[in-house]
Design a protein around this motif. Structure first.
Motif, short mmCIF file in Angstrom:
data_model
loop_
_atom_site.label_atom_id
_atom_site.label_comp_id
_atom_site.label_asym_id
_atom_site.label_seq_id
_atom_site.Cartn_x
_atom_site.Cartn_y
_atom_site.Cartn_z
N LYS A 54 40.29 -11.82 65.58
CA LYS A 54 41.63 -11.91 65.01
C LYS A 54 42.36 -13.23 65.18
O LYS A 54 41.49 -14.07 66.00
CB LYS A 54 42.72 -10.78 65.80
CG LYS A 54 42.28 -9.49 65.47
CD LYS A 54 43.32 -8.31 65.99
CE LYS A 54 42.66 -7.08 65.66
NZ LYS A 54 43.78 -6.05 66.30
N CYS A 59 43.46 -13.49 69.28
CA CYS A 59 43.01 -12.76 70.49
C CYS A 59 41.37 -12.58 69.88
O CYS A 59 40.84 -13.12 68.82
CB CYS A 59 43.76 -11.40 70.55
SG CYS A 59 43.45 -10.13 69.44
N CYS A 115 39.71 -9.74 69.52
CA CYS A 115 39.15 -8.51 69.10
C CYS A 115 38.84 -8.80 67.57
O CYS A 115 39.11 -9.57 66.86
CB CYS A 115 40.62 -7.69 68.78
SG CYS A 115 41.43 -7.09 70.19
N VAL A 166 41.70 -3.16 69.57
CA VAL A 166 43.25 -3.73 70.10
C VAL A 166 43.06 -4.23 71.58
O VAL A 166 42.21 -3.75 72.39
CB VAL A 166 44.47 -2.46 70.05
CG1 VAL A 166 44.64 -2.13 68.80
CG2 VAL A 166 43.97 -1.31 71.11
N CYS A 167 43.94 -5.19 71.76
CA CYS A 167 44.02 -5.67 73.40
C CYS A 167 45.45 -5.92 73.62
O CYS A 167 46.32 -5.72 72.70
CB CYS A 167 43.32 -6.84 73.46
SG CYS A 167 43.85 -8.37 72.75
N CYS A 183 47.22 -8.46 70.94
CA CYS A 183 47.73 -7.90 69.71
C CYS A 183 48.55 -6.90 69.68
O CYS A 183 48.85 -6.21 68.66
CB CYS A 183 46.51 -7.83 68.70
SG CYS A 183 45.16 -6.76 69.30
ZN ZN Z 1 43.61 -8.18 70.24
#
Ligand code: ZN
Length: 471
Positions: free
Chosen positions: A20, A23, A25, A37-38, A41
């Motif tokens: 992304k 980040c 991901c 996801v993290c 994001c």
């Molecule tokens: Zn993320």
């Protein structure tokens, strides 16, 4: 009254990066909701974004390809607004100084379309509206999928420079192809990898008309239809002496009409300010060099295709479909006759693929090679070649099939003997021919082709048949 169509485009393109925008991901495997996801994001407080290097390289590649001015220093900004799919309360995008300004997309028609700016930004999450699971009887519920949140986008903005719905559509098609040849986006509109908003108005006697915006057009067909519909709507209103109001519209593919999404009161104030968590984006020589990795060109493909097919329409079709073009190109490099290739790649294969619901990626190149070679060596006729393509599409080995069904031309086939057998077996038809009914030739030729399983050249056989009938 004199009417003039005016439109500008705003296009969001999803870049082909592995991760992304801010980040790490992954951008693949997004189909199971909320698995990519993290904290970054998801917009958790206290997290810090990091700029995706590859996205920057891709933007530089696009800027170079479209002859844009690439800003050596640009900034990311916060665009502040509230929406459930944006938990941070702002989107990270670029403000007054984008990474690329003043680019040009040269169309295959020779016209150059100016592009005002291209900037990097992150995508928002996806809202999925479903009918209620029961807790709120009769209500709609909105589910949020954060897989898309933070996916890298490049936004491409033009001034109102398009003079017809066809021109705007052509631009989107060729931009899409340009992105694919460069290798920086798959740009599939149906998957949301290329999303298109349009501003459209109609000038009356040189005087600017009211501008409306059509959101989220998700196919080139919709773009053409929606713009044509709006042009006609504006013209009819102006002819009746009515006004057009400023509003945001959605296009309904089923009815072919637009409908109001919201009426704009004033333009929203997003309170842009520089993103304090990111340093300025400073480009280096190294990044420019790395951008050379992305270097395919739609226009080059188009010109090659034109030299092979000699027809503008065929060349465009071929060049717009990168997989089809690459296949043609690899076979052309082997020196196969262009007439054979045009027939196979532009006519027979597209029909077969659509019939069996397969794509160009499914085509087995070694089979095509063998079929073309047999044809070029004069061992099979065009009809047999097509039959073998069908066999290949159905998963059969076409070479094995040809041998088993004795479809290969044999030197020792006695065509004269076969014709004379056919004439003997069909005295009525011969009689009719002698009385002046030339149509029966088709029937007799059919009989000969049947006996030879289509392995003889129909034109030569027809000539021979006529000659023998007249003897
Ligand atoms: Zn993320």
């Amino acid at each position: 009254m004199n009417f003039k169509f005016v439109a500008g485009l705003e296009i969001h393109v999803q870049l082909n990066t592995k991760t992304k925008m801010f980040c790490s991901c992954p951008t693949e495997g997004l189909d199971v909701p909320n698995t990519r996801v993290c904290p970054v994001c998801l917009g958790y407080p206290g997290t810090l974004p990091v700029i995706n290097r590859e996205a920057v390289i891709m933007a530089i590649a696009l800027g170079k390809a479209l002859n844009g001015h690439i800003n050596m220093i640009s900034r990311f900004h916060r665009k502040n607004y509230f929406y459930p799919d944006l938990p941070k309360g702002y989107q990270i995008t670029q403000g007054d100084v984008p990474i690329i300004e003043n680019a040009v997309l040269p169309l295959s028609t020779g016209k150059n379309i100016p592009i005002k700016r291209m900037h990097l930004e992150e995508d928002a999450a996806k809202s999925v509206h479903v009918s209620s699971s029961g807790r709120l009887a009769g209500a709609q519920e909105t589910l949020l999928d954060f897989n898309r949140s933070g996916v890298p986008l490049i936004e491409i903005v033009t001034d109102p420079v398009f003079e017809s719905p066809e021109e705007a559509t052509l631009f989107v098609e060729e931009l899409q192809a340009t992105l694919r040849y460069l290798g920086i986006s798959n740009a599939q509109m149906e998957l949301g990898q290329l999303r298109c908003d349009v501003n459209v108005s109609v000038e009356v006697d040189g005087k600017e008309g009211t501008r409306v915006e059509i959101k989220n057009l998700n196919s080139t067909r919709s773009i053409r239809q929606a713009l044509t519909y709006e042009y006609n709507r504006h013209v009819e209103a102006y002819k009746r002496g009515e006004n057009i109001i400023t509003e945001t519209l959605a296009f309904d593919e089923k009815t072919g009409k637009t409908r109001t999404m919201r009426t704009k009161q004033s333009s929203a104030d997003y309170r842009y300010f520089p993103e304090p968590d990111l340093p300025p984006l400073i480009l280096t020589e190294e990044l420019f060099e790395e951008a050379n990795r992305y270097n395919g060109s739609f226009l080059d493909a188009y010109h090659n295709a034109l030299s092979w097919t000699n027809k503008e329409a065929d060349a465009r079709t071929l060049a717009l479909n990168k997989d089809q073009y690459m296949l043609y190109s690899s076979l052309a490099e082997k020196g196969f006759d262009k007439k054979l290739l045009n027939r196979m790649i532009l006519i027979d294969l597209p029909n077969i693929l659509s019939e069996v619901a397969k794509t160009w990626g499914d085509v087995d190149k070694t089979f095509l090679n063998s079929i073309l070679q047999l044809q070029q060596d004069g061992k099979i006729t065009p009809a047999v070649a097509k039959d073998l393509l069908w066999q290949a599409a159905r998963g059969n080995d076409p070479m094995k099939y040809a041998e088993e069904h004795e479809l290969l031309k044999h030197e020792n086939i006695d065509i004269k003997q076969i014709i004379s057998d056919v004439l003997q077996q069909n005295p009525d038809a011969v009689e009719k021919y002698k009385k002046g009914n030339a149509n029966v030739i088709g029937f007799l030729l059919g009989q000969v082709m049947k006996k030879t399983k289509g392995t003889v050249d129909p034109n030569q056989t027809r000539a021979l048949l006529e000659q023998m009938l007249n003897e």
